[in-house]
Write an enzyme that holds these catalytic residues in place. Structure first.
Site, PDB file in Angstrom:
ATOM      1  N   ARG A 273       0.867  -1.171   0.000  1.00  0.00           N
ATOM      2  CA  ARG A 273       0.000   0.000   0.000  1.00  0.00           C
ATOM      3  C   ARG A 273       0.906   1.224   0.000  1.00  0.00           C
ATOM      4  O   ARG A 273       1.397   1.638   1.047  1.00  0.00           O
ATOM      5  CB  ARG A 273      -0.860  -0.043   1.265  1.00  0.00           C
ATOM      6  CG  ARG A 273      -2.025   0.906   1.293  1.00  0.00           C
ATOM      7  CD  ARG A 273      -2.582   0.977   2.691  1.00  0.00           C
ATOM      8  NE  ARG A 273      -1.720   1.786   3.547  1.00  0.00           N
ATOM      9  CZ  ARG A 273      -1.565   1.614   4.848  1.00  0.00           C
ATOM     10  NH1 ARG A 273      -2.199   0.654   5.477  1.00  0.00           N
ATOM     11  NH2 ARG A 273      -0.768   2.408   5.551  1.00  0.00           N
ATOM     12  N   HIS A 277      -3.482   4.262   4.545  1.00  0.00           N
ATOM     13  CA  HIS A 277      -4.625   3.345   4.660  1.00  0.00           C
ATOM     14  C   HIS A 277      -5.867   4.036   4.111  1.00  0.00           C
ATOM     15  O   HIS A 277      -6.566   3.517   3.259  1.00  0.00           O
ATOM     16  CB  HIS A 277      -4.822   2.944   6.121  1.00  0.00           C
ATOM     17  CG  HIS A 277      -6.169   2.363   6.402  1.00  0.00           C
ATOM     18  ND1 HIS A 277      -6.572   1.152   5.892  1.00  0.00           N
ATOM     19  CD2 HIS A 277      -7.222   2.843   7.125  1.00  0.00           C
ATOM     20  CE1 HIS A 277      -7.818   0.908   6.304  1.00  0.00           C
ATOM     21  NE2 HIS A 277      -8.226   1.910   7.040  1.00  0.00           N
ATOM     22  N   TYR A 286       4.599   5.428  11.123  1.00  0.00           N
ATOM     23  CA  TYR A 286       4.852   4.031  11.490  1.00  0.00           C
ATOM     24  C   TYR A 286       5.700   3.255  10.488  1.00  0.00           C
ATOM     25  O   TYR A 286       6.008   2.107  10.727  1.00  0.00           O
ATOM     26  CB  TYR A 286       3.526   3.298  11.754  1.00  0.00           C
ATOM     27  CG  TYR A 286       2.490   3.404  10.653  1.00  0.00           C
ATOM     28  CD1 TYR A 286       2.545   2.574   9.536  1.00  0.00           C
ATOM     29  CD2 TYR A 286       1.454   4.339  10.728  1.00  0.00           C
ATOM     30  CE1 TYR A 286       1.587   2.660   8.531  1.00  0.00           C
ATOM     31  CE2 TYR A 286       0.495   4.435   9.730  1.00  0.00           C
ATOM     32  CZ  TYR A 286       0.570   3.598   8.630  1.00  0.00           C
ATOM     33  OH  TYR A 286      -0.367   3.699   7.645  1.00  0.00           O
TER      34      TYR A 286
END
Lengths: 379, 342
Positions: A273, A277, A286
């Site tokens: 990805r 998100h 992160y």
């Protein structure tokens, strides 16, 4: 014990990251599937991926401009989605999660429907019972819930004798999409149990994009996820999800296996990805820039484009695809901005198929209330 | 059989109502059999419902009669049962799911509330969801934890679901068939303590409309409202009260979503006093909803506050304490006394 991404020995890959045709050992048995593809098919795969990415960028912009409530980007996952969707047949039924924009477009869904959903003017966006939408069911936001619906649907296909007759032109298969995070949900596991038990004509298509919002796939599993499926008794395979030819080949083969009566199949497409998100997320909190760069270097569109050029596709083709994609995206944008709010009766009209007195009463009350307020404003 | 004899038999069947006495468990079995014979798309799903006939034998004989593709012994997973039933309904089937016991429905709660209940709405009416979920519920059977509960409020609270609970064999026979014919999802609560209570079933004449409540005993001093197993308890209370010269009217709710309030309100307007009895815990319950609605719509008819007689707001206790937890006729009569003394 194998680690979750220790998959080099069994990954099906046709195209190396640099776009050269270099089938992996595991890809050998899928090579004949590629013989069925024409130059037009190859160009269509490329067009699908570019259109999806261009729409994705446009939708992200629309969200940033306050025109969408939310957008889950598909950037980076185009090859996994396009290859698998192009492998399906018209009679197949597709159960998506909520990020399968390329699959939606390929099955015939108007991108406006997806934008309408994320704009907040509808809970659906298209009518999956309308044949124009290619049996592409609605997005499901409760993770993994759609896996059981797909299995139930496929059980019905078996009960009706609509699979395993030996005619791939009419035998029906079901394909369900879900992500690495969803594999921890009970529903995904229960759906594999039911699928194995009833030997459904079904393909489980896992897009392992490495991240469940901010949590890496190692938190979901310490073994390669496709190996879990084998434990349920499903025929399972691992594929390079950034290679559209590999994604097509395994999907085509395993869909044919499913529709032919060989039981449920499981494909893990390893991809990434590249975006957030959703537009509410900040992936820089992160994951590292190095990790992102390493995956961008394996970009599915650049990889396949390089191969297409080597195959002789002219510059003009690439220019035409870019222009077409921009047209589709700007048209979708224009129509998105024209979307009006739904009629408030919609809130009441479809809660039940038969009348329910409480709902009727509340709808009537709201009408009277609104009327009294409008009357008050005039005074 | 000759034509003449055939004709005589048919004429005989037309003139004689087909009334049979049977326990509720047999009435449900007969209702399911009729629904399955009527529509090939009806199929049953659940745990142990095949050759065993279900732990309460509601599906006894149906596996032998209709086969394993119509009566599915599923893997042991409630979410899986409901979730695959949804997929089957999307494929044109009318699944009837059996949840083995009331307290075991919760693994399927997500599929029922976030999916089944909402799918018609999400599809703006383009998709119907004719799924029935049968749940044996309630106490009085001395069973272990999770086997005696009354969770109907959770489902009545969820828009998109219909919730029913028959109290007699005749209602069980007809209501299960109508639930299966409904285009909407129905959660069908079967009062398991009344499974073996016999009653007349008239297979020739339709019972009351599906979502209607019904006065089952006429009275003039106070009204008792109940559903499921508690209807029998309310009738016992009315019988005892009559011995003391108190006339109680009993209304069987039959449908919990929607609630048919007109017979309830008409009864309250007549008696002026209302007691709602239920096995479920009372806090935020079906009884609370009835009390609130009656207060809103029949306030000037009330001679006393509406009283609730419920299970206590504690986990269903160990079986040896169930009679302290569950309302009985005496607890209903205690509330009647308070209402009459107000």
């Amino acid at each position: 014990m194998a680690s979750v991404n220790d998959t080099q020995n069994f990954t099906v890959r046709m195209l190396a990251a640099d776009g050269t045709f270099a089938p992996s050992p595991a890809a050998e048995k899928y090579l004949p599937v590629l013989d069925g593809l024409t130059d037009d098919d190859h160009q269509q795969f490329y067009r699908d991926m570019v259109v999806t990415r261009t729409l994705d960028v446009e939708a992200t912009n629309l969200q940033r401009q306050g025109q969408l409530a939310l957008w889950p980007p598909s950037h980076g996952q185009e090859a996994a989605q396009v290859g698998s969707a192009r492998a399906s047949r018209p009679q197949d039924t597709i159960f998506p999660s909520y990020r399968e924009h390329a699959v939606a477009l390929i099955r015939g869904v108007d991108p406006l429907g997806i934008l309408a959903l994320y704009r907040g003017v509808t809970l659906g966006g298209w009518d999956p019972t309308d044949p124009a939408n290619g049996n592409f069911r609605l997005y499901t936001l409760v993770l993994g819930a759609q896996a059981l619906h797909a299995t139930g649907y496929a059980m019905g296909t078996t009960f009706r004798g609509e699979a395993a007759t030996g005619d791939p032109q009419t035998d029906k298969a079901t394909m369900v999409y879900f992500g690495d995070g969803s594999t921890s949900e009970g529903d995904v596991n229960e759906s594999m149990i039911f699928a194995a038990s009833y030997q459904t004509p079904q393909v489980f298509f896992l897009q392992n994009n490495q991240w469940a919002i901010s949590v890496p796939v190692e938190r979901q599993s310490r073994t390669p996820l496709f190996q879990r499926a084998a434990g349920f008794g499903l025929d399972s395979v691992h594929v390079d999800g950034n290679d559209v030819l590999a994604s097509y080949a395994v999907s085509r083969q395993h869909l044919e296996n499913a529709r032919g009566g060989h039981g449920p199949q499981f494909i893990e497409a390893e991809t990434y990805r590249v975006g957030a998100h959703t537009t509410s997320d900040d992936p820089t909190k992160y994951r590292t820039a190095d990790e992102l760069d390493s995956w961008v270097a394996r970009d599915p569109i650049a990889r396949f484009g390089t191969w297409l050029r080597a195959q002789g596709a002219p510059d003009s083709f690439f220019g035409e695809v870019d222009a077409e994609a921009k047209d589709i995206a700007s048209d979708a944008r224009r129509r998105c901005l024209e979307l009006t709010n739904p009629d408030r009766d919609q809130m009441f009209d479809f809660v039940y198929s038969d009348d329910h007195p409480l709902i009727v009463e509340q709808a009537e009350w709201l009408d009277a209330y609104e009327e009294s307020m409008e009357g008050g404003a005039e005074q | 059989m000759t034509d003449t004899l055939q004709g005589q038999t048919e004429a005989h069947e037309q003139t004689q109502p087909a009334v049979t006495t049977m326990p509720m468990v047999k009435a449900l079995n007969a209702g399911l059999r009729a629904a399955m014979a009527d529509d090939d798309n009806v199929l049953l799903m659940g745990e142990d419902i095949g050759p065993l006939g279900g732990v309460f034998r509601v599906t006894e004989g149906l596996h032998a009669e209709f086969g394993g593709s119509r009566v599915l012994d599923t893997p042991l997973a409630e979410s899986g049962i409901i979730g695959t039933a949804i997929g089957l309904a999307m494929n044109g089937f009318r699944p009837v799911c059996e949840i083995q016991f009331d307290g075991f429905v919760f693994p399927g709660f997500n599929q029922i509330t976030t999916q089944l209940a909402k799918l018609t709405n999400k599809h703006t009416g383009a998709l119907q969801m004719p799924v029935v979920i049968r749940i044996p519920y309630g106490g009085h059977i001395g069973a272990v934890e999770h086997h005696q509960e009354s969770p109907e409020t959770y489902f009545a609270h969820t828009p998109g679901l219909r919730v029913l609970s028959p109290s007699t064999s005749n209602d069980a026979y007809w209501m299960i068939q109508e639930a299966i014919r409904s285009p909407d999802p129905v959660v069908f609560f079967e009062p398991k303590s009344r499974y073996w209570q016999k009653g007349e079933v008239d297979t020739s004449a339709h019972g009351a409309p599906l979502h209607s409540s019904r006065v089952v005993r006429q009275g003039s001093d106070a009204t008792i409202i109940a559903h499921g197993a508690m209807v029998t308890t309310a009738l016992q209370a009315a019988e005892l009260a009559a011995d003391e010269g108190i006339s109680l009217e009993v209304v069987d709710l039959r449908s919990i979503s929607p609630i048919d309030f007109e017979p309830v309100l008409a009864s309250v307007r007549k008696t002026g006093r209302l007691i709602v009895a239920q096995e479920a815990s009372g806090f935020v319950s079906v009884g609370s909803e009835i009390a609130a609605t009656v207060a809103e719509r029949a306030f000037y008819s009330l001679e006393a506050p509406v009283l609730r007689v419920s299970g206590f707001d504690v986990p269903f206790p160990a079986a040896r304490l169930e009679n302290d937890f569950l309302p009985d006729a005496d607890r209903i009569l205690e509330a009647v006394d308070r209402s009459l003394a107000y």
